[in-house]
Scaffold this motif. Structure first.
Motif, short mmCIF file in Angstrom:
data_model
loop_
_atom_site.label_atom_id
_atom_site.label_comp_id
_atom_site.label_asym_id
_atom_site.label_seq_id
_atom_site.Cartn_x
_atom_site.Cartn_y
_atom_site.Cartn_z
N LEU A 197 31.62 38.17 48.20
CA LEU A 197 30.41 38.01 47.40
C LEU A 197 30.70 37.23 46.12
CD1 LEU A 197 28.76 41.54 47.73
CD2 LEU A 197 27.78 39.37 48.50
N TYR A 198 31.81 37.56 45.47
CA TYR A 198 32.10 36.94 44.18
C TYR A 198 32.48 35.46 44.31
CZ TYR A 198 34.00 36.25 39.48
OH TYR A 198 34.26 35.78 38.22
N LEU A 199 33.29 35.15 45.29
CA LEU A 199 33.75 33.77 45.45
C LEU A 199 32.74 32.88 46.17
CD1 LEU A 199 37.50 34.40 46.31
CD2 LEU A 199 36.52 33.73 44.11
N GLY A 200 31.83 33.48 46.92
CA GLY A 200 30.81 32.69 47.61
C GLY A 200 31.43 31.66 48.54
N ASP A 201 31.02 30.42 48.41
CA ASP A 201 31.50 29.35 49.30
C ASP A 201 32.99 29.05 49.10
OD1 ASP A 201 28.97 29.11 50.34
OD2 ASP A 201 28.40 27.41 49.07
N LEU A 202 33.56 29.51 47.99
CA LEU A 202 34.98 29.28 47.74
C LEU A 202 35.87 30.20 48.57
CD1 LEU A 202 35.09 28.97 43.84
CD2 LEU A 202 35.40 27.12 45.50
N TYR A 203 35.30 31.32 49.05
CA TYR A 203 36.12 32.33 49.74
C TYR A 203 36.84 31.71 50.95
CZ TYR A 203 37.58 36.68 51.92
OH TYR A 203 38.34 37.68 52.47
N PRO A 244 25.94 39.46 43.83
CA PRO A 244 24.86 39.28 44.81
C PRO A 244 23.74 38.38 44.27
CG PRO A 244 25.52 41.57 44.72
CD PRO A 244 26.19 40.90 43.57
N ASP A 245 23.62 38.28 42.95
CA ASP A 245 22.61 37.41 42.35
C ASP A 245 23.11 35.97 42.25
OD1 ASP A 245 20.81 39.56 41.96
OD2 ASP A 245 21.93 40.17 40.18
N ARG A 246 24.35 35.82 41.75
CA ARG A 246 24.99 34.50 41.71
C ARG A 246 26.50 34.71 41.70
NH1 ARG A 246 23.88 31.00 36.91
NH2 ARG A 246 23.26 32.94 35.88
N PRO A 247 27.23 33.97 42.53
CA PRO A 247 28.69 34.15 42.57
C PRO A 247 29.38 33.46 41.40
CG PRO A 247 28.04 32.44 44.11
CD PRO A 247 26.77 33.00 43.54
N TYR A 248 30.72 33.51 41.40
CA TYR A 248 31.52 32.78 40.41
C TYR A 248 31.01 31.35 40.30
CZ TYR A 248 35.42 30.17 38.48
OH TYR A 248 36.17 29.33 37.71
N PRO A 249 30.88 30.77 39.10
CA PRO A 249 31.41 31.25 37.81
C PRO A 249 30.39 31.93 36.91
CG PRO A 249 30.87 28.95 37.61
CD PRO A 249 30.48 29.34 39.02
N ALA A 250 29.27 32.42 37.47
CA ALA A 250 28.19 32.94 36.63
C ALA A 250 28.66 34.06 35.70
CB ALA A 250 27.04 33.42 37.51
N ALA A 251 29.40 35.03 36.25
CA ALA A 251 29.84 36.17 35.43
C ALA A 251 30.78 35.73 34.32
CB ALA A 251 30.52 37.22 36.32
N LEU A 252 31.70 34.84 34.64
CA LEU A 252 32.65 34.35 33.63
C LEU A 252 31.92 33.59 32.53
CD1 LEU A 252 35.61 33.99 32.74
CD2 LEU A 252 35.64 31.87 34.06
N MET A 270 41.16 43.77 38.88
CA MET A 270 40.90 43.13 40.18
C MET A 270 41.23 41.64 40.03
SD MET A 270 37.32 43.38 42.27
CE MET A 270 37.05 42.62 43.88
N LEU A 271 42.44 41.26 40.43
CA LEU A 271 43.00 39.96 40.08
C LEU A 271 43.21 39.01 41.25
CD1 LEU A 271 45.86 41.37 37.82
CD2 LEU A 271 43.78 40.27 36.98
N ASP A 272 43.42 39.56 42.45
CA ASP A 272 43.94 38.75 43.54
C ASP A 272 43.04 38.82 44.77
OD1 ASP A 272 45.55 37.22 45.18
OD2 ASP A 272 47.40 38.30 44.69
N ASP A 273 42.47 37.68 45.16
CA ASP A 273 41.64 37.63 46.36
C ASP A 273 42.46 37.65 47.64
OD1 ASP A 273 41.57 34.35 47.35
OD2 ASP A 273 42.39 34.86 45.40
N GLN A 274 43.78 37.46 47.51
CA GLN A 274 44.66 37.45 48.68
C GLN A 274 45.28 38.83 48.90
OE1 GLN A 274 46.82 33.25 48.46
NE2 GLN A 274 46.65 34.19 46.44
N PRO A 275 45.57 39.20 50.14
CA PRO A 275 46.15 40.52 50.41
C PRO A 275 47.50 40.70 49.72
CG PRO A 275 45.36 39.51 52.44
CD PRO A 275 45.32 38.45 51.38
N THR A 276 47.74 41.90 49.22
CA THR A 276 49.03 42.26 48.64
C THR A 276 49.57 43.48 49.37
OG1 THR A 276 48.15 43.82 47.03
CG2 THR A 276 48.19 41.48 46.38
N ALA A 277 50.77 43.89 49.03
CA ALA A 277 51.38 45.04 49.70
C ALA A 277 50.52 46.30 49.58
CB ALA A 277 52.77 45.30 49.11
N SER A 278 49.83 46.48 48.45
CA SER A 278 49.04 47.70 48.27
C SER A 278 47.57 47.53 48.66
CB SER A 278 49.12 48.18 46.82
OG SER A 278 48.58 47.21 45.94
#
Length: 319
Positions: free
Chosen positions: A217-223, A121-129, A189-197
């Motif tokens: 929130l994490y991907l921001g404009d990349l989502y 919420p403060d800054r999206p990727y890549p700030a945390a990395l 938490m690895l995949d931004d795309q839907p999976t079976a589970s």
């Protein structure tokens, strides 16, 4: 995947039901309220370990807070662990995972470095990395002060911390500046795309709705775009070769079950040693429910494999 109470391990049902009723899923407003409530714990030592705070100056001049946790009786030639906290990339603090630090440090002598990385919420990727990589650099540069083996740096974390662990290992491999001996990423938490589970999952603690809010929130404009890098969503990585050995576990009711199993299988197929266990009837973050046998088994699984990897895996730092 609708998760009924009958699908849950009997020792996890009561707690799961209560959590489901109290907070069915996270929203941006709930994230803000939770962070406000937990931020009061900043700077508190909730362990029996030695505890220090340090500050790293970022490129923009702002300060990144990191903690160093070490056993009260310091040891020599121990692993140095960069522990990245969870919370959907949006929530929590390092202090909230103090019991995990204490278990690792007290049983292995390891020194834990825990960054208070930038939440989405403060800054999206890549700030945390970027914060995590700066913290890893700090760990590498301060091994002598804490009796840490320079050839046994470890990166660890669960949930979003597990996702950042996987991302940081990809990033460090590609940069070639820091060598990591082994990694720990439980229910990552690895995949931004839907999976079976992760599709239509309404399990306690974390579910489809919470997952979508957090990735946005994490991907921001990349989502939702076609330009999401593997350093943001490690499931998108096409090459997993040359990564450090992996310790991991996940519950089969967890939204992250499918992406974790797939990632572990791909690591193994790429020649990366893996130490992995699936827990039947377990939802996300089940290992924090201390009265449950599954939780104790999972935490001991992590410790046992950490101790084994301490004897097997070393990585000399590049000159």
């Amino acid at each position: 995947m609708h998760i009924t109470e009958e699908m849950m391990d009997p020792e996890l049902r009561k707690t799961g039901k209560a959590i489901r009723q109290m907070m069915p899923y996270v929203t941006p407003t709930r994230i803000k309220l939770i962070n406000k409530a937990t931020d009061v714990l900043r700077g508190t030592n909730r362990t029996n370990l030695n505890y220090e705070q340090h500050y790293i100056t970022r490129a923009d001049g702002s300060k990144l807070r990191i903690f160093v946790y070490s056993p009260q009786t310091p040891q020599e030639n121990v692993p140095g662990v960069l522990w990245i906290h969870g919370g959907g990339y949006a929530l929590e603090l390092p202090e909230l995972e103090a019991s995990a630090f204490a278990q690792i440090a007290n049983e292995t002598g390891a020194v834990i470095v825990a960054p208070d990385y930038t939440r989405s919420p403060d800054r999206p990727y890549p700030a945390a990395l970027e914060d995590c990589y700066a913290s890893l650099e700090w760990l590498r540069d301060h091994t002598d002060e804490y009796g840490i083996r320079s050839d046994q740096l470890v990166v660890a974390g669960g949930s979003a911390g597990g996702g950042l662990t996987a991302a940081l290992n990809l990033y460090a491999r590609d940069k070639g500046e820091i060598a990591i001996a082994f990694q720990i990423a439980f229910y990552p938490m690895l995949d931004d795309q839907p999976t079976a589970s992760s599709l239509n999952n309404d399990a306690p603690i974390w579910n489809t709705k919470s997952n979508e809010v957090s990735w946005r929130l994490y991907l921001g404009d990349l989502y939702g775009t076609h330009s999401i890098p593997a350093y943001a969503a490690p499931a998108r990585a096409t090459d997993l070769s040359g990564l450090p050995p992996m310790i991991s576990f996940v519950g089969d009711l967890d939204p992250f079950y499918s992406e974790t199993v797939t990632f572990i299988d791909r690591l193994a197929a790429s020649g990366v040693p893996t130490y992995f266990k699936v827990y039947s009837g377990a939802y996300h973050a089940f290992n924090i429910i201390k009265h449950a046998e599954l939780a104790n088994d999972a935490n001991q699984f992590l410790i046992d494999n950490f101790k084994y990897c301490m004897t097997q895996y070393f990585a000399e730092q590049p000159k």
